[in-house]
Design a protein around this motif. Structure first.
Motif, short mmCIF file in Angstrom:
data_model
loop_
_atom_site.label_atom_id
_atom_site.label_comp_id
_atom_site.label_asym_id
_atom_site.label_seq_id
_atom_site.Cartn_x
_atom_site.Cartn_y
_atom_site.Cartn_z
N ASN A 91 0.83 -1.22 0.00
CA ASN A 91 0.00 0.00 0.00
C ASN A 91 0.85 1.25 0.00
O ASN A 91 0.62 2.19 -0.76
CB ASN A 91 -0.90 0.03 1.25
CG ASN A 91 -2.01 -0.99 1.12
OD1 ASN A 91 -2.26 -1.48 0.03
ND2 ASN A 91 -2.64 -1.32 2.26
N LEU A 92 1.85 1.22 0.88
CA LEU A 92 2.70 2.40 0.99
C LEU A 92 3.45 2.64 -0.32
O LEU A 92 3.54 3.76 -0.82
CB LEU A 92 3.67 2.19 2.17
CG LEU A 92 4.51 3.36 2.62
CD1 LEU A 92 3.67 4.62 2.82
CD2 LEU A 92 5.21 3.02 3.94
N SER B 287 2.64 1.90 -3.24
CA SER B 287 1.79 2.40 -4.33
C SER B 287 1.56 3.91 -4.22
O SER B 287 1.18 4.56 -5.18
CB SER B 287 0.45 1.66 -4.34
OG SER B 287 -0.26 2.00 -3.16
N GLU B 288 1.82 4.45 -3.04
CA GLU B 288 1.63 5.90 -2.89
C GLU B 288 2.90 6.70 -3.11
O GLU B 288 2.90 7.92 -3.09
CB GLU B 288 1.17 6.20 -1.45
CG GLU B 288 -0.25 5.79 -1.17
CD GLU B 288 -0.61 6.14 0.27
OE1 GLU B 288 -0.26 7.26 0.72
OE2 GLU B 288 -1.20 5.28 0.94
N MET B 289 4.03 6.01 -3.28
CA MET B 289 5.31 6.73 -3.28
C MET B 289 5.68 7.26 -4.66
O MET B 289 5.48 6.58 -5.67
CB MET B 289 6.43 5.80 -2.78
CG MET B 289 6.31 5.46 -1.32
SD MET B 289 7.49 4.19 -0.79
CE MET B 289 8.94 5.20 -0.52
N THR B 290 6.26 8.46 -4.66
CA THR B 290 6.83 8.98 -5.90
C THR B 290 8.20 8.33 -6.10
O THR B 290 8.77 7.77 -5.15
CB THR B 290 7.04 10.51 -5.80
OG1 THR B 290 8.02 10.73 -4.76
CG2 THR B 290 5.76 11.24 -5.47
N GLU C 186 10.67 9.74 -3.69
CA GLU C 186 10.55 9.20 -2.33
C GLU C 186 11.13 7.79 -2.24
O GLU C 186 11.75 7.42 -1.24
CB GLU C 186 9.08 9.20 -1.89
CG GLU C 186 8.61 10.59 -1.49
CD GLU C 186 7.08 10.73 -1.43
OE1 GLU C 186 6.61 11.63 -0.73
OE2 GLU C 186 6.37 9.94 -2.09
N ARG D 130 5.59 13.77 3.85
CA ARG D 130 4.34 13.44 3.16
C ARG D 130 3.80 12.07 3.54
O ARG D 130 2.64 11.91 3.87
CB ARG D 130 4.56 13.54 1.65
CG ARG D 130 3.28 13.60 0.83
CD ARG D 130 3.57 13.71 -0.65
NE ARG D 130 3.98 12.45 -1.24
CZ ARG D 130 3.13 11.54 -1.73
NH1 ARG D 130 1.85 11.78 -1.69
NH2 ARG D 130 3.58 10.42 -2.26
N LEU D 131 4.69 11.06 3.55
CA LEU D 131 4.17 9.69 3.75
C LEU D 131 4.38 9.14 5.15
O LEU D 131 4.04 8.01 5.44
CB LEU D 131 4.80 8.75 2.72
CG LEU D 131 4.35 9.01 1.29
CD1 LEU D 131 5.13 8.16 0.31
CD2 LEU D 131 2.85 8.74 1.14
#
Ligand code: BGC
Length: 753
Positions: A41-42, A44-47, A50, A101-102
């Motif tokens: 999950n994490l 999938s959110e990362m640029t 990042e 951000r994360l």
């Protein structure tokens, strides 16, 4: 009736255990699944930035606090090394958890190699204990202390096998033997990480340096290594496999090039062996700038190529250099690196942080640091130091000294050198917490009975001006205790030596003291096995103590005055001089093994000679063919007698097991420990086999005159080796020895059908 009741109770207990086991397996499985889904999950959110940030680690020493805070806010680094302290780390984690951000916590790494504030003997000394239990506890204590300062990742254990005592980093490892080093690697990993990874005292271990770094040519640090695949697999990789099996959360790729390919860009070791063959699921960090050092190696033209080769080989996180940060993005844009490679690396890093419970609790409890230097920690350091000292000579029972002795002279550069006794790789231990031999012996005897004159101010001192004072102190004393050795700075990273004798004028001073004809005890405190043949000759007793850590002084006093008998055994062969290197006990036999008859000592060669060969055997004219002391050697204040070697069978199937029994008698007046060692020799193989290989050891305690039965299990799988093509257990004849060192023992034989 009773029987039926017992059966029923046993059945109920059995069912209970099965349920417990299955539910705990399910729990671990569900934790694991939970971690995997959180990682995904994490991710999938990362640029991409990042992700690359997570793959980068620096020592932020040169950044101001504001700059450091900003990098954390931006998610620029996933990890820092070499920062510590409750306030600082809590503040940085707060920024990571609240302002980035994360909200990914940092992981803070540091070299905690043989203790954090309570310093244990150097790892080579710990290896001399042959006692995995106490080593495990030492590493647990190190983690308790280090984690109280926010350190949740240590770059330990260092488990590089080496055959070269010139190499300064021999101090940091477990010596020459793959079996002993593997047992200790397991103990170290278990101690560092503890039983529950989410416990705030759990620290991630890092098996380093992967791999072959200890084979640096000429013992010069960072040097090239050429290691045949059988030696790599049968020797060098063994402790790393043990560390992996013990659950080491991270591995570190090394500095050296291995057979032409730097180990931080080596797909054979990092991908084929570690990932594909061993199925390692942990995280790999590079050594300090070892990625960009591939440019100096001449393996990469520039930083960008270094980043490409490191990520392709499987380095997940780059330490110190910034090639990932500077080039991974363009390598992806250019299609040279596939995003899945990056994702795999980031997953390995995130998984580590989840496993350590850092997302739930990234902060350090300020109360925890109160445990630092707890009396029981120092006590354990004393136990480990005591068990690590090896008695190499004890003429006419010179040791132990009676505590009723009228006076002793304490001489030598290491007698009162609180920093030196801590050894190399000590960032946080403090000299003021060391108890030196001088202090400890004064405590035992009282000041009045101690005549102290160092004779030299430090180990390399070449001045003889202190000799007169030392000789005067010796003259008015009943016995002489000389504390010889090396300063801490003479071993460790980048601290290799060409000659490995006692530095400075120590040998000359010992010679002068020997002339006085008084009992002369030499204690050597050093970071490596030194060539001490002359000193052994001059002294009446010699105790090899390595650098024994914070409590080296009291531990040595315990041994010198007989509170306990020395019980350490050498984890490495001691050579007569540098010219004998490499010398390890598990060498192959050669076509012309030497023996006493064949050796011609150099001084007995006649001056006039016709063309001739002196013995036609494998030896040195000057050194002969034996080492100064063999691997596994170490004396005691008592003597042990071995008898009744019995094997459960003289034949074993290639999937079978042998049970081996032996009796050991303590044939002296004092209680003591003995380390019972089991060696085998595979007489004929599809490749040549070592003359001896350690396959078991046990440290046992025996009361005076007590006989203890010792049992070993030898599974045939222990006899497996890599023959250049595959792993095999070959049928044939084997020798077996059980004894006190690699050179002596009761002999038997068996065969594999
Ligand atoms: C050493 C590693 C160490 C790293 C971080 C390097 O120079 O080779 O063993 O872990 O520095 O301090």
């Amino acid at each position: 009736m009773y029987c039926q009741f017992a059966k029923r109770t046993l059945f109920v207990i059995f069912i209970f255990l099965v349920v417990l086991f299955t539910s705990s397996c399910k729990q671990t499985e569900s934790n694991q699944n939970d971690i995997e889904s959180r990682v995904n999950n994490l991710l999938s959110e990362m640029t991409l930035e990042e992700k690359i940030g997570q793959m980068s680690q620096i020592d932020p020493g040169y950044l101001s606090d504001d700059q450091m805070n900003q990098t954390v806010r931006e998610g620029k680094y996933g990890s820092f090394l070499n920062i510590f302290g409750v306030e600082k780390i809590n503040a940085l984690q707060k920024i990571a958890m609240e302002e980035s951000r994360l909200k990914i916590p940092l992981i803070i790494g540091r070299d905690v190699i043989h203790g954090y504030r309570t310093i244990f003997p150097i790892p080579l000394g710990m290896a001399a204990t042959w006692n995995p239990q106490i080593v495990k506890k030492a590493f647990r204590i190190s983690s308790v202390e280090a984690s109280s300062q926010g350190i949740r990742w240590t770059f330990a254990p260092m488990i590089d096998i080496t055959w070269d005592p010139r190499w300064g980093r021999i101090a940091e490892g477990c010596g020459e033997d793959p079996y002993l080093a593997s047992a200790l690697a397991k103990a170290m990993v278990e101690g560092i990480q503890g039983d529950d990874l989410t416990d705030p005292t759990a620290v991630a271990a890092c098996a380093k340096h992967f791999v072959g770094y200890g084979f640096a040519e000429g013992g010069r640090d960072y040097n090239t290594t050429y290691i045949s695949e059988p030696v790599l697999r049968n020797v060098v990789l063994k402790p790393f496999k043990a560390a992996k099996d013990a659950g080491a959360l991270t591995f570190m790729s090394a500095f050296n090039d291995l057979n032409g390919v730097p180990t931080s860009g080596n797909e054979f070791t990092l991908r084929q062996i570690l990932r594909d063959e061993w199925h390692y699921e942990g995280m790999v960090v590079s050594d300090w700038a070892s990625v960009t050092e591939m440019i100096s190696h001449g393996y990469c033209a520039n930083e960008k190529e270094a980043a490409l080769k490191a990520i392709t080989a499987g380095v997940d996180m780059e330490m110190s250099s910034t090639s990932y940060m500077n080039h991974l993005k363009s390598l992806i844009d250019e299609g040279k690196v596939n995003l899945t490679l990056i994702d795999e690396a980031v997953k390995n890093i995130l998984r580590l942080k989840f496993k350590l419970g850092l997302f739930e609790n990234p902060y350090v409890n300020p109360e925890a640091e109160k445990q630092i230097l707890a009396p029981e920690f120092l006590d354990h350091a004393r136990t480990v130091a005591r068990q690590s000292a090896v008695l190499l000579k004890n003429e006419l029972n010179t040791l132990p000294l009676s505590s009723d002795i009228s006076s002793v002279a304490i001489i030598g550069p290491l007698a009162d050198a609180p920093r030196d006794q801590l050894g190399t790789w000590v960032f946080d231990g403090k000299a003021e917490n060391s108890v030196t031999p001088l202090t400890a012996i004064k405590e035992v005897l009282g000041n009045a009975k101690v005549n102290y004159a160092a004779g030299m101010t430090y180990s390399r001192d070449k001045s003889k001006t202190g000799f007169a004072g030392a000789i005067a102190a010796a003259k008015k004393s009943q016995a002489i205790l000389f504390f010889a050795g090396e300063e801490w700075i003479l071993s460790g990273e980048g601290q290799s030596r060409g000659e490995i004798n006692l530095p400075g004028v120590q040998e000359e001073l010992i010679e002068e003291l020997a002339k006085l004809g008084k009992p002369l005890v030499v204690v050597v405190m050093a970071g490596r096995p030194l060539a001490i043949g002359n000193v052994v000759e001059q002294s009446n007793a010699l105790l090899y103590a390595f650098h024994g850590g914070s409590m080296a002084g009291p531990a040595l006093a315990d041994l010198i005055f007989g509170k306990e008998s020395p019980s350490g055994k050498l984890p490495v062969t001691f050579v007569k001089g540098s010219g004998q290197i490499p010398f390890y006990y598990y060498h192959n036999n050669t076509g012309r093994p030497a023996n006493t008859k064949s050796w011609t000592p150099i001084d007995s060669i006649p001056v006039i000679n016709s063309q001739a060969s002196l013995g036609y055997k494998s030896f040195h004219l000057d050194y002969g063919f034996t080492p100064l002391f063999p691997f596994g050697y170490g004396l005691s204040y008592t003597t042990f007698k071995y008898s009744n070697l019995i094997l459960s069978s003289t034949e074993m199937a290639s999937n079978g097991n042998l049970t081996i029994k032996v009796s050991v008698l303590n044939d002296g007046d004092i209680d003591a420990d003995e380390i019972v060692q089991l060696y085998i020799r595979d007489r004929v193989g599809s490749i040549t086999r070592p003359v001896k290989e350690l396959k078991g050891f046990k440290r046992i305690h025996l009361k005076s005159r007590e006989t203890v039965g010792v049992t070993f299990e030898l599974p045939a799988s222990e006899l497996e080796f890599f023959n250049g093509k595959e792993n095999v257990i070959e049928s044939g004849e084997f020798d077996l020895w059980i004894g006190p060192n690699s050179d002596e023992g009761l002999h038997s034989e068996f065969s594999i059908k």
